[in-house]
Design a protein around this motif. Structure first.
Motif, mmCIF file in Angstrom:
data_model
loop_
_atom_site.group_PDB
_atom_site.id
_atom_site.type_symbol
_atom_site.label_atom_id
_atom_site.label_comp_id
_atom_site.label_asym_id
_atom_site.label_seq_id
_atom_site.Cartn_x
_atom_site.Cartn_y
_atom_site.Cartn_z
ATOM 1 N N VAL A 75 0.880 -1.174 0.000
ATOM 2 C CA VAL A 75 0.000 0.000 0.000
ATOM 3 C C VAL A 75 0.918 1.224 0.000
ATOM 4 O O VAL A 75 1.821 1.326 0.838
ATOM 5 N N TYR A 77 1.292 5.250 0.490
ATOM 6 C CA TYR A 77 0.603 6.369 1.143
ATOM 7 C C TYR A 77 1.113 7.687 0.586
ATOM 8 O O TYR A 77 2.320 7.844 0.365
ATOM 9 N N ASN A 192 -2.251 -0.380 -4.651
ATOM 10 C CA ASN A 192 -3.224 0.251 -3.746
ATOM 11 C C ASN A 192 -2.636 1.581 -3.303
ATOM 12 O O ASN A 192 -1.532 1.615 -2.747
ATOM 13 N N ARG A 193 -3.372 2.658 -3.551
ATOM 14 C CA ARG A 193 -2.856 3.985 -3.173
ATOM 15 C C ARG A 193 -3.836 4.671 -2.222
ATOM 16 O O ARG A 193 -5.041 4.717 -2.480
ATOM 17 N N LEU A 194 -3.254 5.201 -1.141
ATOM 18 C CA LEU A 194 -4.063 5.856 -0.118
ATOM 19 C C LEU A 194 -3.557 7.288 0.029
ATOM 20 O O LEU A 194 -2.389 7.507 0.348
ATOM 21 N N TYR A 195 -4.435 8.240 -0.282
ATOM 22 C CA TYR A 195 -4.046 9.657 -0.309
ATOM 23 C C TYR A 195 -4.696 10.415 0.849
ATOM 24 O O TYR A 195 -5.892 10.239 1.103
ATOM 25 N N PHE A 202 -9.350 12.222 2.547
ATOM 26 C CA PHE A 202 -8.554 11.093 2.091
ATOM 27 C C PHE A 202 -9.264 10.403 0.934
ATOM 28 O O PHE A 202 -10.475 10.577 0.718
ATOM 29 N N TYR A 204 -8.948 6.423 -1.043
ATOM 30 C CA TYR A 204 -8.269 5.122 -1.110
ATOM 31 C C TYR A 204 -8.826 4.386 -2.320
ATOM 32 O O TYR A 204 -10.041 4.220 -2.450
ATOM 33 N N TYR A 206 -8.514 0.867 -4.738
ATOM 34 C CA TYR A 206 -7.946 -0.484 -4.839
ATOM 35 C C TYR A 206 -8.871 -1.382 -5.660
ATOM 36 O O TYR A 206 -10.084 -1.155 -5.726
ATOM 37 N N SER A 246 -3.242 8.637 -9.649
ATOM 38 C CA SER A 246 -4.406 7.807 -10.007
ATOM 39 C C SER A 246 -5.348 8.594 -10.901
ATOM 40 O O SER A 246 -6.560 8.368 -10.887
ATOM 41 N N MET A 289 -9.641 1.889 8.806
ATOM 42 C CA MET A 289 -8.320 2.118 8.225
ATOM 43 C C MET A 289 -7.273 1.150 8.780
ATOM 44 O O MET A 289 -6.226 0.953 8.167
ATOM 45 N N HIS A 362 -0.755 -3.060 11.548
ATOM 46 C CA HIS A 362 -1.394 -3.261 10.248
ATOM 47 C C HIS A 362 -1.162 -4.669 9.732
ATOM 48 O O HIS A 362 -2.002 -5.226 9.039
#
Ligand SMILES: Cc1cc2nc3c(=O)[nH]c(=O)nc-3n(C[C@H](O)[C@H](O)[C@H](O)COP(=O)(O)OP(=O)(O)OC[C@H]3O[C@@H](n4cnc5c(N)ncnc54)[C@H](O)[C@@H]3O)c2cc1C
Length: 373
Positions: A75, A77, A192-195, A202, A204, A206, A246, A289, A362
């Motif tokens: 992942v 971030y 997988n990108r989480l901004y 935010f 996310y 995926y 993305s 999260m 996590h």
């Protein structure tokens, strides 16, 4: 109407209830699962992390759940558009599998083990006497008596209420969440990108299978009306400020249907009373999260199955074993809930987020799994 008797009554046919039913059914217990809905739950979590996968592997279910699922191992971030860290998962990564598919597999295995499911079975009354659940009366008049009763019936658990166990719910109302299922694009298929953004947003993105992706957007509640009622262009304008790698997904977000999701953390004062215990979201809820709710629930179900079988129908022994072996899980859950609360309060602040982030929670791995970029 006649009363049915069984060894274990499980209220709720979500992941926790179905998995516990399977473990008990395999060990020869007569189990009845009561579910208020017409079938297993239709929506829920998507990620099963390594600890949960290890629990399933211990019970010979790894191939079954992994066969048609998607594996991811990283992942990435971002904060205000810049990549800030990557979380890498060991041991073949984590599984992405929509909740209903996962629960359906466990449910089907339960049926093969002879577990009985009563669907459309709302509860009218839970009779408690001497601190024990004596009888469950369903809305259709059916009655059930069981040696052990498990409340796996979600955050509003009727079993928990009948046992008079206190709970404390903390809504994450600083951030409103919306989710959409959209066609898969190349950038989402890649990683997988989480901004996060310093304005408190935010996003996310995926994949959930080879054709579709899930997109979660979190935003300050005061922005929600303007963004989602005034239409998608306003949403895209906001996302373009901090979603950098993305951008091919922007086109598919335009026509998407965005469902609001309410999330809260929840803690309860006790996990068991007499012959009854709470499992899964009836016992605890943490910020999504963390992606760990299912993993903890599977582990808890495993523990409960051991305790129930070891007690062998002896009520006093059951209580002692629940106190000694199940109740301590509350401390592990407390840490996870605290962690989720800490993360949720730092989304706008890069330094605070990185300081709060604990990779071992996590992935149950070690800090070396976290790579600064
Ligand atoms: C938005 C969101 C995202 C999440 N994402 C993840 C993730 O990616 N990974 C992860 O590991 N965890 C995640 N979680 C947590 C995860 O969903 C839970 O840990 C897990 O679903 C718990 O399973 P359960 O069996 O306790 O509950 P549930 O799936 O909630 O099942 C409860 C069942 O009980 C039934 N029920 C309720 N009341 C009664 C009644 N009175 N009588 C009979 N039946 C009843 C309900 O209909 C339901 O079928 C997420 C949670 C949320 C809210």
């Amino acid at each position: 109407m006649a009363t049915t008797s069984c060894d274990v009554a499980i209220v709720g046919a979500g992941l926790g209830g179905c998995f516990l039913a399977l473990l008990l059914g395999r060990r020869g217990q007569r189990v009845v699962v009561i579910e208020q809905g017409p079938s297993i739950p239709s929506a829920g979590a998507d990620f099963l992390k390594p600890p949960g996968l290890r629990v399933l592997a211990r019970h010979g279910l790894a191939d079954l759940v992994g066969r048609h699922g998607l594996r991811r191992d990283t992942v990435r971030y971002y904060h205000d558009g810049d990549p800030i860290q990557e979380c890498r998962f060991p041991e073949g990564g984590f599984l992405v599998r929509p909740y209903r598919e996962l629960v359906e597999l466990i449910y089907t295995s339960c049926v093969m083990e002879g577990v009985e499911f009563w669907f459309d079975a709302g509860i009218d009354e839970i009779a408690v006497g001497d601190g024990r659940v004596e009888e469950l009366t369903l809305s259709n008049g059916r009655r059930l008596r069981a040696g052990v009763v498990i409340g796996a019936d979600g955050t509003r658990s009727a079993v928990r209420q009948a046992l008079d166990i206190e709970q404390r719910t903390l809504p994450y109302d600083r951030l409103l969440m919306r989710v959409a299922t959209v066609p898969l694009t190349a950038s989402v298929a890649q990683l997988n990108r989480l901004y996060f953004s310093s304005e408190g947003w935010f996003a996310y993105l995926y994949p959930i299978n080879r054709d579709q992706a899930r997109v979660f957007v979190g935003l300050p509640p005061e922005d929600d009306k303007e963004i989602f009622q005034d239409g998608i262009p306003a949403l895209l304008d906001e996302l373009k400020k901090f979603v950098t790698d993305s951008s091919d997904a922007f086109n598919v977000l335009q026509p998407a249907t965005w469902q609001p999701i309410k999330v809260s953390s929840m803690r309860v004062a006790e996990y068991h009373k007499g012959n009854a215990a709470l499992l899964g979201s009836a016992a605890f809820a943490c910020h999504p999260m963390t992606g760990m709710g299912m993993s903890y629930t599977l582990h808890d179900a495993e523990l409960l199955a051991d305790v129930i079988c070891a007690a062998g129908g002896d009520a006093d022994l059951l209580e002692r074993l629940l106190s000694a072996r199940y109740e301590p899980r509350r401390e592990a859950h407390r840490q996870l809930i605290d962690y989720g609360d800490a993360l949720a309060s730092t989304f706008h602040d890069r330094g605070a987020y990185l300081a709060a982030f604990r990779p071992e929670l996590h992935i149950y791995g070690d800090a070396a799994a976290l790579q600064p970029i």
